[in-house]
Write a protein that holds these residues in place. Structure first.
Motif, PDB file in Angstrom:
ATOM      1  N   GLU A 110     -14.470  13.157   8.705  1.00  0.00           N
ATOM      2  CA  GLU A 110     -15.248  13.440   7.495  1.00  0.00           C
ATOM      3  C   GLU A 110     -14.343  13.453   6.257  1.00  0.00           C
ATOM      4  O   GLU A 110     -14.670  12.854   5.231  1.00  0.00           O
ATOM      5  N   LEU A 111     -13.209  14.102   6.348  1.00  0.00           N
ATOM      6  CA  LEU A 111     -12.266  14.165   5.237  1.00  0.00           C
ATOM      7  C   LEU A 111     -11.705  12.778   4.927  1.00  0.00           C
ATOM      8  O   LEU A 111     -11.589  12.383   3.761  1.00  0.00           O
ATOM      9  N   ILE A 112     -11.388  12.036   5.952  1.00  0.00           N
ATOM     10  CA  ILE A 112     -10.854  10.680   5.774  1.00  0.00           C
ATOM     11  C   ILE A 112     -11.844   9.827   4.991  1.00  0.00           C
ATOM     12  O   ILE A 112     -11.496   9.180   4.005  1.00  0.00           O
ATOM     13  N   TYR A 113     -13.104   9.838   5.419  1.00  0.00           N
ATOM     14  CA  TYR A 113     -14.097   9.018   4.733  1.00  0.00           C
ATOM     15  C   TYR A 113     -14.441   9.556   3.350  1.00  0.00           C
ATOM     16  O   TYR A 113     -14.809   8.801   2.455  1.00  0.00           O
ATOM     17  N   GLU A 114     -14.283  10.835   3.134  1.00  0.00           N
ATOM     18  CA  GLU A 114     -14.479  11.411   1.805  1.00  0.00           C
ATOM     19  C   GLU A 114     -13.422  10.855   0.844  1.00  0.00           C
ATOM     20  O   GLU A 114     -13.733  10.433  -0.270  1.00  0.00           O
ATOM     21  N   ILE A 115     -12.180  10.823   1.292  1.00  0.00           N
ATOM     22  CA  ILE A 115     -11.090  10.273   0.485  1.00  0.00           C
ATOM     23  C   ILE A 115     -11.310   8.783   0.253  1.00  0.00           C
ATOM     24  O   ILE A 115     -11.230   8.292  -0.878  1.00  0.00           O
ATOM     25  N   ILE A 173      -7.444  11.953  -6.905  1.00  0.00           N
ATOM     26  CA  ILE A 173      -8.354  11.827  -5.767  1.00  0.00           C
ATOM     27  C   ILE A 173      -8.514  13.174  -5.074  1.00  0.00           C
ATOM     28  O   ILE A 173      -9.620  13.577  -4.730  1.00  0.00           O
ATOM     29  N   ALA A 174      -7.412  13.889  -4.903  1.00  0.00           N
ATOM     30  CA  ALA A 174      -7.475  15.218  -4.282  1.00  0.00           C
ATOM     31  C   ALA A 174      -8.396  16.142  -5.082  1.00  0.00           C
ATOM     32  O   ALA A 174      -9.218  16.859  -4.510  1.00  0.00           O
ATOM     33  N   ARG A 175      -8.277  16.115  -6.401  1.00  0.00           N
ATOM     34  CA  ARG A 175      -9.147  16.952  -7.248  1.00  0.00           C
ATOM     35  C   ARG A 175     -10.609  16.555  -7.105  1.00  0.00           C
ATOM     36  O   ARG A 175     -11.490  17.404  -7.063  1.00  0.00           O
ATOM     37  N   LEU A 176     -10.870  15.258  -7.034  1.00  0.00           N
ATOM     38  CA  LEU A 176     -12.249  14.777  -6.936  1.00  0.00           C
ATOM     39  C   LEU A 176     -12.936  15.203  -5.638  1.00  0.00           C
ATOM     40  O   LEU A 176     -14.164  15.300  -5.597  1.00  0.00           O
ATOM     41  N   ILE A 177     -12.146  15.441  -4.599  1.00  0.00           N
ATOM     42  CA  ILE A 177     -12.748  15.890  -3.335  1.00  0.00           C
ATOM     43  C   ILE A 177     -12.652  17.410  -3.170  1.00  0.00           C
ATOM     44  O   ILE A 177     -12.950  17.947  -2.111  1.00  0.00           O
ATOM     45  N   GLY A 178     -12.202  18.089  -4.233  1.00  0.00           N
ATOM     46  CA  GLY A 178     -12.143  19.550  -4.197  1.00  0.00           C
ATOM     47  C   GLY A 178     -10.941  20.131  -3.476  1.00  0.00           C
ATOM     48  O   GLY A 178     -10.968  21.275  -3.042  1.00  0.00           O
ATOM     49  N   ARG A 229      -0.534  14.965  -1.260  1.00  0.00           N
ATOM     50  CA  ARG A 229       0.194  14.370  -0.124  1.00  0.00           C
ATOM     51  C   ARG A 229      -0.740  14.045   1.035  1.00  0.00           C
ATOM     52  O   ARG A 229      -0.543  13.056   1.744  1.00  0.00           O
ATOM     53  N   LEU A 230      -1.734  14.859   1.220  1.00  0.00           N
ATOM     54  CA  LEU A 230      -2.736  14.601   2.252  1.00  0.00           C
ATOM     55  C   LEU A 230      -3.456  13.288   1.951  1.00  0.00           C
ATOM     56  O   LEU A 230      -3.680  12.474   2.842  1.00  0.00           O
ATOM     57  N   VAL A 231      -3.786  13.090   0.689  1.00  0.00           N
ATOM     58  CA  VAL A 231      -4.430  11.838   0.283  1.00  0.00           C
ATOM     59  C   VAL A 231      -3.514  10.664   0.617  1.00  0.00           C
ATOM     60  O   VAL A 231      -3.950   9.670   1.190  1.00  0.00           O
ATOM     61  N   TYR A 272      -9.635   2.147   9.207  1.00  0.00           N
ATOM     62  CA  TYR A 272     -11.003   2.569   8.904  1.00  0.00           C
ATOM     63  C   TYR A 272     -11.799   1.531   8.132  1.00  0.00           C
ATOM     64  O   TYR A 272     -12.942   1.754   7.785  1.00  0.00           O
ATOM     65  N   GLY A 273     -11.200   0.401   7.849  1.00  0.00           N
ATOM     66  CA  GLY A 273     -11.900  -0.641   7.115  1.00  0.00           C
ATOM     67  C   GLY A 273     -11.057  -1.142   5.958  1.00  0.00           C
ATOM     68  O   GLY A 273      -9.870  -0.864   5.859  1.00  0.00           O
ATOM     69  N   LYS A 274     -11.710  -1.879   5.078  1.00  0.00           N
ATOM     70  CA  LYS A 274     -11.009  -2.469   3.933  1.00  0.00           C
ATOM     71  C   LYS A 274     -11.335  -1.666   2.683  1.00  0.00           C
ATOM     72  O   LYS A 274     -12.473  -1.614   2.242  1.00  0.00           O
ATOM     73  N   TYR A 275     -10.308  -1.027   2.133  1.00  0.00           N
ATOM     74  CA  TYR A 275     -10.446  -0.204   0.939  1.00  0.00           C
ATOM     75  C   TYR A 275      -9.379  -0.609  -0.075  1.00  0.00           C
ATOM     76  O   TYR A 275      -8.292  -1.037   0.323  1.00  0.00           O
ATOM     77  N   PRO A 276      -9.659  -0.470  -1.373  1.00  0.00           N
ATOM     78  CA  PRO A 276      -8.678  -0.874  -2.395  1.00  0.00           C
ATOM     79  C   PRO A 276      -7.585   0.176  -2.619  1.00  0.00           C
ATOM     80  O   PRO A 276      -7.405   0.703  -3.721  1.00  0.00           O
ATOM     81  N   CYS A 277      -6.850   0.477  -1.573  1.00  0.00           N
ATOM     82  CA  CYS A 277      -5.799   1.499  -1.636  1.00  0.00           C
ATOM     83  C   CYS A 277      -4.679   1.109  -2.586  1.00  0.00           C
ATOM     84  O   CYS A 277      -3.937   1.984  -3.044  1.00  0.00           O
TER      85      CYS A 277
END
Length: 102
Positions: free
Chosen positions: A8-13, A31-36, A42-44, A54-59
């Motif tokens: 859940e946290l992974i997909y939230e990020i 990003i960390a602030r946006l997810i609360g 560092r977790l992000v 987990y797929g293709k994301y614009p990291c």
């Protein structure tokens, strides 16, 4: 109590990363602030280092607070240049011109 990285946290990020517009960048802390989770930049970064599973994301649109690119990821600069992101120098995005205003 320490929170655990879960799906859940992974997909939230990753869902926030997916919202970063082409030609803009966000910081790990932003990003960390946006997810609360204000203090979990560092977790992000840890989650994004494994995003390919987990797929293709614009990291490539995520940089550190000073605009520095991810160390050892040479393609990141070219991907950002291709999108029209402005740079201050070889390894730093111009955050005043290119930071996502979310």
């Amino acid at each position: 109590m320490k929170k655990i990285i879960n799906e859940e946290l992974i997909y939230e990020i990753l869902s926030v990363v997916e919202e970063i517009p082409r030609g803009k960048v966000a910081t790990y802390g932003q990003i960390a602030r946006l997810i609360g989770r204000d203090k979990n930049a560092r977790l992000v970064g840890k989650v994004l280092s494994r995003a390919e599973f987990y797929g293709k994301y614009p990291c490539h649109r995520v940089v550190n607070y000073a605009g520095r690119l991810a160390p050892g990821w040479k393609e990141q600069r070219f991907l950002l240049l291709d999108e029209g992101v402005f740079f201050k120098n070889e390894n730093h995005v111009d955050m005043k011109k290119s930071q996502w205003d979310c």
